[in-house]
Design a protein around this motif. Structure first.
Motif, short mmCIF file in Angstrom:
data_model
loop_
_atom_site.label_atom_id
_atom_site.label_comp_id
_atom_site.label_asym_id
_atom_site.label_seq_id
_atom_site.Cartn_x
_atom_site.Cartn_y
_atom_site.Cartn_z
N ILE A 110 0.84 -1.21 0.00
CA ILE A 110 0.00 0.00 0.00
C ILE A 110 0.86 1.25 0.00
O ILE A 110 0.63 2.18 -0.78
CB ILE A 110 -0.97 -0.02 1.20
CG1 ILE A 110 -1.96 -1.17 1.04
CG2 ILE A 110 -1.70 1.30 1.33
CD1 ILE A 110 -2.85 -1.41 2.24
N THR A 111 1.89 1.29 0.86
CA THR A 111 2.77 2.47 0.86
C THR A 111 3.47 2.63 -0.48
O THR A 111 3.68 3.74 -0.96
CB THR A 111 3.81 2.38 1.99
OG1 THR A 111 4.66 1.25 1.78
CG2 THR A 111 3.13 2.25 3.34
N LYS A 112 3.82 1.51 -1.10
CA LYS A 112 4.55 1.57 -2.35
C LYS A 112 3.69 2.09 -3.50
O LYS A 112 4.18 2.78 -4.40
CB LYS A 112 5.09 0.17 -2.71
CG LYS A 112 6.05 0.17 -3.89
CD LYS A 112 6.74 -1.17 -4.04
CE LYS A 112 7.78 -1.14 -5.14
NZ LYS A 112 8.51 -2.42 -5.26
N ASN A 113 2.40 1.80 -3.47
CA ASN A 113 1.52 2.15 -4.58
C ASN A 113 0.73 3.44 -4.38
O ASN A 113 0.11 3.94 -5.32
CB ASN A 113 0.51 1.02 -4.84
CG ASN A 113 1.18 -0.25 -5.29
OD1 ASN A 113 2.20 -0.22 -5.97
ND2 ASN A 113 0.62 -1.40 -4.91
N LEU A 114 0.74 3.99 -3.17
CA LEU A 114 -0.17 5.08 -2.82
C LEU A 114 -0.08 6.26 -3.79
O LEU A 114 -1.08 6.67 -4.38
CB LEU A 114 0.12 5.53 -1.38
CG LEU A 114 -0.89 6.43 -0.69
CD1 LEU A 114 -0.76 6.28 0.83
CD2 LEU A 114 -0.72 7.90 -1.05
N TYR A 115 1.10 6.82 -3.96
CA TYR A 115 1.22 8.01 -4.80
C TYR A 115 0.99 7.69 -6.28
O TYR A 115 0.45 8.51 -7.03
CB TYR A 115 2.59 8.66 -4.61
CG TYR A 115 2.77 9.26 -3.24
CD1 TYR A 115 1.78 10.04 -2.66
CD2 TYR A 115 3.93 9.04 -2.52
CE1 TYR A 115 1.95 10.59 -1.40
CE2 TYR A 115 4.12 9.59 -1.26
CZ TYR A 115 3.12 10.36 -0.70
OH TYR A 115 3.29 10.90 0.54
N GLY A 116 1.41 6.50 -6.70
CA GLY A 116 1.20 6.12 -8.10
C GLY A 116 -0.28 6.04 -8.44
O GLY A 116 -0.70 6.46 -9.53
N ILE A 117 -1.08 5.54 -7.51
CA ILE A 117 -2.53 5.45 -7.72
C ILE A 117 -3.13 6.85 -7.88
O ILE A 117 -3.96 7.09 -8.77
CB ILE A 117 -3.21 4.72 -6.54
CG1 ILE A 117 -2.86 3.23 -6.56
CG2 ILE A 117 -4.72 4.91 -6.57
CD1 ILE A 117 -3.51 2.44 -7.64
N LEU A 118 -2.73 7.78 -7.03
CA LEU A 118 -3.26 9.14 -7.12
C LEU A 118 -2.91 9.77 -8.48
O LEU A 118 -3.73 10.45 -9.10
CB LEU A 118 -2.70 10.01 -5.99
CG LEU A 118 -3.10 9.60 -4.57
CD1 LEU A 118 -2.46 10.53 -3.55
CD2 LEU A 118 -4.61 9.61 -4.41
N ARG A 119 -1.69 9.52 -8.95
CA ARG A 119 -1.29 10.07 -10.24
C ARG A 119 -2.05 9.40 -11.40
O ARG A 119 -2.38 10.04 -12.39
CB ARG A 119 0.22 9.94 -10.43
CG ARG A 119 1.01 10.96 -9.61
CD ARG A 119 2.50 10.84 -9.80
NE ARG A 119 3.20 11.92 -9.13
CZ ARG A 119 3.52 13.08 -9.69
NH1 ARG A 119 3.21 13.31 -10.96
NH2 ARG A 119 4.16 14.02 -9.00
N GLU A 120 -2.33 8.10 -11.27
CA GLU A 120 -3.11 7.42 -12.31
C GLU A 120 -4.50 8.04 -12.42
O GLU A 120 -5.02 8.23 -13.53
CB GLU A 120 -3.22 5.93 -11.99
CG GLU A 120 -1.95 5.14 -12.24
CD GLU A 120 -2.11 3.68 -11.86
OE1 GLU A 120 -3.26 3.21 -11.78
OE2 GLU A 120 -1.08 3.02 -11.63
N PHE A 121 -5.11 8.35 -11.30
CA PHE A 121 -6.42 8.99 -11.35
C PHE A 121 -6.34 10.37 -11.99
O PHE A 121 -7.26 10.79 -12.69
CB PHE A 121 -7.02 9.08 -9.94
CG PHE A 121 -7.66 7.80 -9.46
CD1 PHE A 121 -8.58 7.13 -10.25
CD2 PHE A 121 -7.35 7.28 -8.22
CE1 PHE A 121 -9.18 5.95 -9.82
CE2 PHE A 121 -7.95 6.11 -7.78
CZ PHE A 121 -8.86 5.45 -8.58
N ASP A 122 -5.25 11.09 -11.74
CA ASP A 122 -5.06 12.37 -12.41
C ASP A 122 -5.02 12.20 -13.92
O ASP A 122 -5.65 12.95 -14.67
CB ASP A 122 -3.75 13.02 -11.94
CG ASP A 122 -3.90 13.76 -10.62
OD1 ASP A 122 -5.04 13.87 -10.12
OD2 ASP A 122 -2.87 14.23 -10.10
N GLU A 123 -4.27 11.20 -14.37
CA GLU A 123 -4.13 10.95 -15.81
C GLU A 123 -5.49 10.59 -16.44
O GLU A 123 -5.75 10.93 -17.59
CB GLU A 123 -3.14 9.81 -16.06
CG GLU A 123 -1.70 10.17 -15.71
CD GLU A 123 -0.79 8.95 -15.70
OE1 GLU A 123 -1.28 7.86 -16.08
OE2 GLU A 123 0.38 9.08 -15.30
#
Length: 519
Positions: free
Chosen positions: A308-321
């Motif tokens: 979860i810590t590893k993916n947290l920021y990547g998920i937020l950026r995917e939603f931005d995209e």
């Protein structure tokens, strides 16, 4: 400015590239590089002008202190006035690693680096690329996260380029980071030491080494009257472009609450231009299949919080995209690392959070089961007809039979009538009613009194069991169509259609009254 991007292999570091990057740092330039937590934006920590460039590139307030990264533990003594006795125990245990210590600075560290404070934040990262850059860059490299201020922190070089391409000199691309959230920050000038930002080194881990450790109260409440002890602890951090709301509660309650919120927004919500909302849901590997509306992404597994810590920021950026308008996120409680996860999620949401219990109390029923004798005619017809109604709340809608010996297909005449009315029911297979179908949030509607009596006789009385006509205040039961003509099946279908509209109106009225009370 043209930003140079260089790929670096941790197992075989290219010395020429690292020497070039080190020279950029020494000459006052900016180099983004990977650490074990997130990508950092490196500059000469002892150069006031380099600090100014860092703030400008990030669009970061200049009162927001930068963390100084070192490659040797001995380097710490050269930039601080004093070392509290607990410091050595912590550095011996956690350095190199995701722990930042705040200490009183000496004159070597400019105020531009510390955001005007008399203290300096220092850590020794656990990444060979980072350590090599620090050594070649002069030994002291200030490095906030390499993103535009307020945006989700970068966990890949691509994330860095999205925010800072053309604003910095170089990006060292070392692939994905390992941890994914920033370091734990501990203020060593407080007694006892105080956590200003939770991270991978948890409160429990710290206390094993040095005893009592406090947590800054401003981390816990948006409305705390206390000012944050570190200026970087602003509330709207790590933020996606979309509005984000954190739902707090047990995993099962959280899923139910998010399902209702997403359903309401997807079915009835419209933006100012009349377009529907694009909804994102941050789920886990264990829960993502339970959602029915929105773009659902797994942030990782509850069984392994490190994912979860590893993916947290990547998920937020995917939603931005993907351009979502609103994000609903599950919350995380119960494990030591959850303090770090929730800290980032709450800041990403601007501290917008809703207790799952507040949403759950607005919905009496979450499942509706239509019960007939054998589940091959009236029950499944009611199920499909009710699924076509406009409903203010989301329900799991199913049918069952009291006497089902095998998964029997749909009655051919009933299937034909449904086909004529453009309802496909060809895949239906009969299911037997069981005791486990009786739950506090399941509304059980039988076609006739005989099925209701049989359920109560076999499993006992339950307040959620009604005949369909009883529940909608109609006198006539839904009689069996077995042995009747196709025209009589059609009449039965039309009667069920009327009953389903009345059922929808009743449930919608009750739902509307509860939502109006809540609002």
């Amino acid at each position: 400015m043209k930003t140079k991007i260089e790929k670096i292999d941790r197992m075989q570091i290219d010395e020429a590239i690292m020497e070039e990057a080190g020279q950029i740092i020494k000459q006052g330039g900016l180099v983004a590089f990977p650490t074990e937590t997130v990508y950092g934006l490196g500059a000469n920590a002892l150069d006031e002008e380099a600090a100014r460039k860092t703030y400008t590139a990030k669009g970061r307030p200049s009162d927001n202190p930068l963390i100084v990264h070192i490659a040797e533990k001995s380097a710490l003594e050269e930039i601080v006035e004093e070392l509290p006795e607990e410091t050595k125990a912590l550095t011996d245990r956690f350095w190199p690693g995701p722990l930042t210590l705040i200490l009183k600075k000496n004159a070597r560290v400019p105020y531009g680096t510390t955001g005007g404070l008399d203290t300096v934040a220092v850590r020794m990262p656990d990444d060979p690329i980072a350590l090599e850059l620090i050594r070649r860059g002069g030994g002291y490299v200030s490095a906030p996260s390499a993103n535009t201020s307020g945006r989700p922190s970068p966990t890949t070089a691509q994330h860095v380029a999205e925010d800072l391409d053309g604003k910095i000199d170089m990006i060292l691309d070392g692939g994905n980071v390992n941890i994914g959230v920033e370091s734990t920050i501990v203020d060593m000038t407080s007694t006892p030491p105080m956590i200003l930002r939770p991270g991978a080194v948890t409160k429990e881990m710290l206390e094993e080494v040095i005893g009592e450790v406090e947590t800054d109260r401003t981390l816990l409440s948006e409305n705390s009257p206390q000012a944050p002890k570190a200026p970087g602890m602003k509330y709207r951090h790590y933020a996606p472009k979309a509005q984000m709301i954190l739902i707090e509660g047990s995993p099962s309650d959280t899923v139910l609450a998010i399902k209702q919120l997403a359903y309401d927004k997807a079915v009835f919500g419209r933006k100012g231009n009349g377009e529907p909302y694009r909804i994102g849901i941050i789920a886990t590997a264990e829960t993502m299949s339970q959602y029915t509306y929105g773009t659902v992404k797994s942030i990782g597994s509850r069984e392994n919080r490190r994912t979860i810590t590893k993916n947290l920021y990547g998920i937020l950026r995917e939603f931005d995209e993907e351009g979502v308008d609103i994000i609903y996120s599950e919350g995380f409680f119960g494990e030591a690392i959850d303090a770090a996860i929730m800290n980032r999620l709450l800041k990403a949401a601007g501290h917008k959070r809703i207790p799952a219990s507040e949403i759950l109390k607005l919905q009496t029923y979450r499942k509706i089961i239509f019960v007939s004798k054998d589940d091959n005619c009236r029950g499944p017809m009611a199920e499909r007809l009710f699924q076509r109604q406009t409903l203010l709340q989301e329900y799991d809608i199913e049918s069952r039979g009291m006497i089902v010996l095998f998964p029997e297909p749909m009655n051919p005449k009933a299937e034909e009538i449904m086909r004529r009315n453009e309802v496909d029911i060809s895949e239906h297979e009969a299911l037997a009613f069981e005791e486990k179908d009786i739950t506090p949030d399941t509304l059980i509607l039988t076609m006739e009194k005989v099925q209701k009596r049989k359920i109560i006789t076999e499993y006992g009385f339950h307040p959620n069991i009604f005949t369909l006509n009883e529940y909608i205040d109609e006198e006539k039961e839904v009689e069996s169509m077995y042995g009747k003509s196709l025209e009589e099946y059609e009449a039965g279908y039309l009667e069920l259609e009327i009953y389903m509209r009345k059922l929808a109106r009743k449930l919608n009225t009750e739902a509307k009254e509860k939502w109006e009370e809540y609002i």
